[in-house]
Scaffold this active site. Structure first.
Site, short mmCIF file in Angstrom:
data_model
loop_
_atom_site.label_atom_id
_atom_site.label_comp_id
_atom_site.label_asym_id
_atom_site.label_seq_id
_atom_site.Cartn_x
_atom_site.Cartn_y
_atom_site.Cartn_z
N ASP A 43 -12.19 -7.14 -27.14
CA ASP A 43 -11.08 -7.90 -27.72
C ASP A 43 -9.72 -7.40 -27.25
O ASP A 43 -8.71 -7.62 -27.90
CB ASP A 43 -11.16 -7.90 -29.26
N HIS A 246 -6.55 -0.77 1.90
CA HIS A 246 -6.26 -0.99 0.49
C HIS A 246 -6.90 0.10 -0.37
O HIS A 246 -7.62 -0.18 -1.32
CB HIS A 246 -6.67 -2.40 0.05
N ASP A 263 1.91 3.09 -0.20
CA ASP A 263 2.32 1.68 -0.14
C ASP A 263 2.46 1.24 -1.59
O ASP A 263 1.46 1.14 -2.30
CB ASP A 263 1.26 0.86 0.61
N ASP A 274 7.99 -3.99 -1.99
CA ASP A 274 6.79 -3.60 -1.23
C ASP A 274 7.22 -2.65 -0.12
O ASP A 274 7.70 -3.09 0.92
CB ASP A 274 6.14 -4.88 -0.67
N HIS A 353 -4.01 -4.65 10.61
CA HIS A 353 -3.37 -5.75 9.87
C HIS A 353 -2.20 -6.33 10.67
O HIS A 353 -1.79 -5.80 11.70
CB HIS A 353 -2.89 -5.28 8.50
N HIS A 357 4.52 -10.02 5.95
CA HIS A 357 4.21 -11.20 5.14
C HIS A 357 5.43 -11.59 4.32
O HIS A 357 6.33 -10.78 4.12
CB HIS A 357 3.02 -10.90 4.21
N HIS A 364 2.22 -10.94 -1.63
CA HIS A 364 1.96 -11.72 -0.41
C HIS A 364 2.37 -13.14 -0.78
O HIS A 364 1.57 -13.92 -1.27
CB HIS A 364 0.49 -11.63 0.00
N GLU A 387 6.00 -4.26 8.60
CA GLU A 387 5.18 -3.11 8.30
C GLU A 387 4.21 -2.78 9.43
O GLU A 387 3.01 -2.95 9.31
CB GLU A 387 4.41 -3.30 7.00
N TYR A 391 -3.65 3.22 12.97
CA TYR A 391 -4.71 3.91 12.23
C TYR A 391 -5.78 4.38 13.20
O TYR A 391 -6.41 3.57 13.88
CB TYR A 391 -5.32 2.96 11.19
N ARG A 409 1.95 4.03 8.35
CA ARG A 409 2.53 2.70 8.15
C ARG A 409 3.95 2.89 7.64
O ARG A 409 4.20 3.78 6.82
CB ARG A 409 1.70 1.89 7.14
N GLU A 411 7.07 0.44 6.14
CA GLU A 411 7.29 -0.94 5.69
C GLU A 411 8.60 -1.07 4.93
O GLU A 411 8.89 -0.30 4.02
CB GLU A 411 6.14 -1.36 4.76
MN LIG Z 1 3.20 -5.29 2.40
#
Ligand SMILES: [Mn+2]
Length: 469
Positions: A43, A246, A263, A274, A353, A357, A364, A387, A391, A409, A411
């Protein structure tokens, strides 16, 4: 938390509804449902997150509501909301009720939800088209199909159902793609809070801390600064965890000599920040880390330099791929000549990637990247992320040993302006010297504090001994 008045929000959402209606035929009906509460466990519910389309058109956070736009009805803008209910509200929180919902959104008329079906039956009658986000709200869709069937099945009473069922998203999402000055201001704040979190993360990172501790600090800074929380699952990956795009487990200890890739972004007034940054756990880049990091940074800077109205994502991607290919040849990750490597796009093996975006109410965000094969050209008011990343899998024998297990990365959130761009997240350091200086200063501060507290302890110990003696 709000830096804008409710009057401003009303003006803004009113303007958006009118703009949408201006793009539609006058004999149509638009139905936009809000999100519902989602059960987390028995609940208890997940924290409520409003549907982005509904929020864009109403500015209202309430669950279960429905917006109806009907240009040829006597009320063109109708909102249906949960009824006021003292008992429910004591348990589950305040409800706006009709009066407040109408005032806060500026719609022509608000009704209680039990009026939705009977009103819609009337409103749909005789209209040519129904606009809705099909396959996104199954219960509302079933209700609308039932009402349409009911209208179609009663010809004797001269009722007619809409002949065309149309998707509202293409029109609505092209509007959302271009941010108004009001939205740009909200996004600046979202980006700024995200930046504060990232800087704090750099300050507290040191060997022996855990990924989740850094993630917790980010969330703390976001919420303390007035954001609803993270705009998406925080990614905090030390060492080779950076190579999992991710990665949200955030469970490992941070090791001396590793990099940490974060990130993360805050959600403020519905809008997402982001940011990604990659920095050394111990505050100093090794030579191998430096090689990879500088290449990614160089690629990002080359891409940023080309951003202006009229440029497009594929154009920027070409610049990106070219910079990386040149750099990867220099590092000995790729071999052969530049032309062949550019033609085969061999570098893509290490990028995984895309370059970026759209960013907005959704991290996104909505909006086309191309229309029938023609890339979307940038115009002032669009916001997107740049970004670049590299890797190198820990077990990839094709990569020189010193680079294996390194993931980087970088970004930033970029607003296209009339003359170029504004980097909304420029306040987070990304030059190696600046990152190292920031981390060294934080380290020095920690040490000074430790010294001060041990001096304190020593003096209170002396004090106690004097008292005892
Ligand atoms: Mn991003």
């Amino acid at each position: 938390m709000s830096d804008v008045s409710s009057k401003q929000i009303v003006n803004e959402t009113q303007r958006r509804r009118r703009e949408l209606l201006n793009k539609l035929p006058s004999d149509c009906v638009v139905v936009i449902p809000a999100s519902r509460e989602v059960v987390r466990s028995r609940d208890t519910h997940f924290a409520f997150r409003q549907d982005s389309d509904f929020f864009y058109l109403t500015g209202i956070q309430e669950p279960n509501a429905v917006l109806v736009l009907a240009p040829s009805h006597k009320y063109q803008e109708l909102l249906f909301v949960l009824p006021k209910d003292p008992l429910q509200e004591v348990w589950h929180g305040r409800r706006l009720g009709c009066e407040q919902a109408q005032a806060l959104s500026g719609v022509d008329r608000a009704y209680e939800l039990d009026q939705l079906e009977p009103q819609l039956l009337q409103i749909l009658n005789g209209q040519q088209s129904l606009y809705f986000a099909f396959d996104q709200h199954p219960e509302h869709e079933a209700m609308l199909r039932r009402l349409c069937k009911q209208l179609a099945d009663t010809p004797k009473r001269a009722k007619t159902a809409p002949q065309a069922l149309c998707d509202i998203r293409p029109l609505l999402h092209q509007m959302r793609l271009i941010k108004s000055p009001f939205e740009q201001q909200q996004m600046r704040t979202a980006a700024d809070i995200s930046a504060q979190g990232m800087i704090r993360a750099m300050e507290i990172t040191q060997p022996g801390r855990y990924e989740y501790q850094i993630a917790a600090e980010l969330e703390y800074v976001f919420k303390w600064a007035g954001a609803a929380g993270p705009a998406y699952g925080i990614i905090c990956g030390g060492g080779e965890n950076a190579c999992i795009l991710h990665y949200t487990e955030n469970s490992a200890p941070l090791r001396d000599g590793d990099l940490l890739l974060i990130d993360a972004g805050a959600e403020y007034a519905g809008y997402a920040g982001d940011i990604s940054r990659t920095f050394p756990v111990n505050g100093v880049f090794s030579q191998a880390q430096r090689d990879v990091y500088e290449l990614v940074l160089r690629a990002q800077e080359a891409v940023l330099a080309a951003i202006k109205p009229g440029s497009s994502l594929p154009e920027l991607t070409n610049i990106y791929l070219r910079e990386l290919t040149i750099g990867l040849l220099e590092l000995g990750v790729l071999s052969g000549n530049l032309t062949d490597n550019l033609a085969s796009q061999a570098c893509r093996k290490y990028l995984i990637h895309g370059l970026g975006h759209w960013l907005g109410l959704d991290v996104h965000d909505v909006g086309y990247y191309d229309e029938q094969g023609t890339p979307t050209k940038f115009v002032a008011g669009m916001v997107f992320t740049v970004e670049p990343g590299l890797y190198f899998a820990p077990d990839d024998d094709s990569v020189p040993a010193q680079y294996r297990g390194i993931g980087v990365r970088i970004e930033d959130d970029i607003l296209v302006t009339a003359t170029g761009y504004e980097n909304l997240t420029a306040s987070v350091p990304k030059q190696i010297d600046d990152i190292e200086a920031l981390m060294a200063a934080a380290q020095a501060k920690r040490e000074a504090k430790r010294e001060a507290s041990s001096l304190d302890q020593a003096s209170s110990l002396r004090q106690n001994m004097t008292e005892v003696g």
